[in-house]
Design an enzyme around this catalytic site. Sequence first.
Site, PDB file in Angstrom:
ATOM      1  N   TYR A 297       5.238   2.061   3.365  1.00 17.28           N
ATOM      2  CA  TYR A 297       3.977   2.696   2.978  1.00 17.28           C
ATOM      3  C   TYR A 297       3.379   1.949   1.796  1.00 17.28           C
ATOM      4  O   TYR A 297       4.007   1.798   0.739  1.00 17.28           O
ATOM      5  CB  TYR A 297       4.234   4.150   2.619  1.00 17.28           C
ATOM      6  CG  TYR A 297       3.010   5.031   2.624  1.00 17.28           C
ATOM      7  CD1 TYR A 297       2.670   5.754   3.760  1.00 17.28           C
ATOM      8  CD2 TYR A 297       2.217   5.163   1.493  1.00 17.28           C
ATOM      9  CE1 TYR A 297       1.555   6.581   3.775  1.00 17.28           C
ATOM     10  CE2 TYR A 297       1.104   5.994   1.497  1.00 17.28           C
ATOM     11  CZ  TYR A 297       0.778   6.702   2.644  1.00 17.28           C
ATOM     12  OH  TYR A 297      -0.326   7.513   2.655  1.00 17.28           O
ATOM     13  N   TYR A 341      -5.993   2.742   6.773  1.00 15.66           N
ATOM     14  CA  TYR A 341      -5.316   3.796   6.013  1.00 15.66           C
ATOM     15  C   TYR A 341      -5.367   5.074   6.833  1.00 15.66           C
ATOM     16  O   TYR A 341      -6.363   5.785   6.843  1.00 15.66           O
ATOM     17  CB  TYR A 341      -6.024   3.994   4.667  1.00 15.66           C
ATOM     18  CG  TYR A 341      -5.463   5.116   3.823  1.00 15.66           C
ATOM     19  CD1 TYR A 341      -4.157   5.069   3.351  1.00 15.66           C
ATOM     20  CD2 TYR A 341      -6.243   6.212   3.488  1.00 15.66           C
ATOM     21  CE1 TYR A 341      -3.645   6.088   2.564  1.00 15.66           C
ATOM     22  CE2 TYR A 341      -5.754   7.240   2.690  1.00 15.66           C
ATOM     23  CZ  TYR A 341      -4.454   7.172   2.240  1.00 15.66           C
ATOM     24  OH  TYR A 341      -3.954   8.175   1.464  1.00 15.66           O
TER      25      TYR A 341
END
Length: 388
Positions: A297, A341
Amino acid sequence: MSARGRDPLSGRAAVAGIGSTEFSKDSGRSELRLAVEAVRAALDDAGLTPGDVDGLVTFTMDTSPEITVAQACGMGDLSFFSRVHYGGGAACATVLQAALAVAAGVAEVVVCYRAFNERSGRRFGAGVQYREPTAEGAALGWALPFGLLTPASWVAMAAQRYLHRYGLTPEAFGHVAVVDRRYAATNPAAHFYGRPITLADHAASRWIVEPLRLLDCCQETDGGQALVVTSVERARDLPHPPAVVAAAAQGAGRGQEQMTSFYRDDLTGLPETGVVARRLWRTAGLGPGDIEVGILYDHFTPFVLMQLEEFGFCGRGEGADFVAEERLPLNTHGGQLGEAYLHGMNGIAEGVRQVRGTAVNQVPGASRVLVTAGTGVPTSGLVLASDG
């Protein structure tokens, strides 16, 4: 933390389908429509229909509830529906919830999804603008009056301490951005397709909150991503090789808050990631040396380095050298810095593609992939593996 042994969930469920919308800066349609498009694409990929689905899992901070998505997709009866809190930290936990339901016989086919207009609509990067009175809101009250108003400012506190502790400069973070953008440049689905960067480009990008520059921060994206989870046995009869859930875990550390855990003894690590790492390695019966691809991430570059260190890929303060030396293929889709995203859900899809052998930037022979979820918050992670 308990000293429990290997989690019996290992190998009981698999991701059998993945689907997404295009990733854009202005989708021109509702978040519900994005969710439905992604869910239907994932079901098509799995060779299933809406009528086969009996479970749905999503995040909080979402405007498309499970039951509404079920109605809009034309699904029938549901026996399981759930949502996970803490923003991007929920990504891998949606698959954990789905796998638990499948393994327990509560549901047979569970779809995990995330969809939002995060660029053209509500922008999470804008920080706190309005919040209903909650305990979490009260905790933020200790940071907001001092100018810590956005996620970038919260991460900058830890990033500055990390650089100081290990005698590094902001260039240490640039290695992550360069690697992500290099992979994005060869991924037609990525926003930054065809646009790699150099360390010089990183150093020349404007400050957002020192020591974070523009190229240390992920994009903001409109789009949707969905995943279909079912039993390994059923997945074997579907069109694509199963991406087996070898391990799945959630984690929260002592003194945990959302992005503002500044009262811990040390700001240079991610204890919640450490909790996830220990569970994943124990459950999968693997260690860092067994992983062939890492999908970490990357909403902000410093936390990629800290994740590598928490998972034991390298020592403390050595994350930048690890990335620069390319000891492990990282974020082969371009990550959230380069592709899109989607609160980490597109990263899970890339993990599935790597296991299937169908990724644009395929790592030859990849059979074990680590995927992580949001950092600085209660979080989650997965180890995906090939079948057999």
